[in-house]
Design an enzyme around this catalytic site. Sequence first.
Site, PDB file in Angstrom:
ATOM      1  N   ASP A   1      -0.767  -7.354   1.607  1.00 19.58           N
ATOM      2  CA  ASP A   1      -0.111  -6.041   1.639  1.00 19.58           C
ATOM      3  C   ASP A   1       1.401  -6.239   1.809  1.00 19.58           C
ATOM      4  OD1 ASP A   1       0.347  -3.353   1.712  1.00 19.58           O
ATOM      5  OD2 ASP A   1      -0.591  -3.020   3.674  1.00 19.58           O
TER       6      ASP A   1
ATOM      7  N   GLY B   1       3.008   6.017   8.975  1.00 17.15           N
ATOM      8  CA  GLY B   1       4.435   6.183   8.695  1.00 17.15           C
ATOM      9  C   GLY B   1       5.251   4.956   9.073  1.00 17.15           C
TER      10      GLY B   1
ATOM     11  N   HIS C   1       0.824  -1.222   0.000  1.00 17.24           N
ATOM     12  CA  HIS C   1       0.000   0.000   0.000  1.00 17.24           C
ATOM     13  C   HIS C   1       0.857   1.271   0.000  1.00 17.24           C
ATOM     14  CE1 HIS C   1       0.168   0.308   4.557  1.00 17.24           C
ATOM     15  NE2 HIS C   1       0.165   1.577   4.235  1.00 17.24           N
TER      16      HIS C   1
ATOM     17  N   SER D   1       4.137   2.019   8.369  1.00 20.19           N
ATOM     18  CA  SER D   1       3.768   1.047   7.349  1.00 20.19           C
ATOM     19  C   SER D   1       4.982   0.522   6.601  1.00 20.19           C
ATOM     20  CB  SER D   1       2.824   1.687   6.337  1.00 20.19           C
ATOM     21  OG  SER D   1       1.553   1.807   6.899  1.00 20.19           O
TER      22      SER D   1
END
Length: 249
Positions: free
Chosen positions: A93, A192, A41, A194
């Site tokens: 993801d 952030g 993502h 991620s």
Amino acid sequence: VVGGSFTAIESHPWVAAIYYQGRFLCGGSLISPCWVLTAAHCFADIEQFDVQSVSVYLGKTAINETDADREQHFNAEKIITHEKYHSSGFDNDIALLMLRSQNGGCAVKSASTRTVCLPPSDTQLPAGFQCSVAGFGKESFGAWHFSKYLKQANVKLLSKTDCTKELSYQNLVTENMICAGSPDWTSDACEGDSGGPLVCEVSGRMFLFGVVSWGDKCAMMNKPGVYTRVTNYNKWIAEQTGLKKYTTG
Ligand code: 4AZ
């Protein structure tokens, strides 16, 4: 990271800081000298995505300071997002980023830079097992800025039963996800973080069990962080990278 503590990159030397057009974008984890594992993502949501605008740093403790003695800089040779990533529910993801330095090389092992191990696909850690999340993400939900310095927090793995209960995420958690939170809900990954690592120590070695993926805000009661379940992707990672074995630096 909400809660937890500031830490030096030497304590999490696989942490990668990914920038897009000069702005901090996401975290990542160095799984071999030329490959960083991160979240799909991070890239899938960018319009007219330009791989040449991606910059990756290893060995970095401060997000907006240059530390020439400890950091290594790379461009992205290529980015592979999982072909079954669904932006709607964040299933699959996961993404791989191939590093290329100015002189064409990959990461060099040092006190501030080292690879993390990938756990064998059949590894199952019990609910309650303590792991750690690290990143430069926001220190509270709604904060204006990312953290200036790398942070880490201890979080415990949750059972699927706990993570899908009525007050938690119900049917939003797929088999490709793993939930983790702090028992008092004060520590969590946040915006952030991620793409960054959820690592767990097994037999004295650190293994990458999760990639920071999503959650309802940050550090909210009954809303743990949700991570991509890395053990479901050993085959995908091997296929995409051509790597068969992963070892610590
Ligand atoms: C985000 O927006 C995000 N609390 C990442 C992780 C979590 C929440 C939001 C988990 O990137």
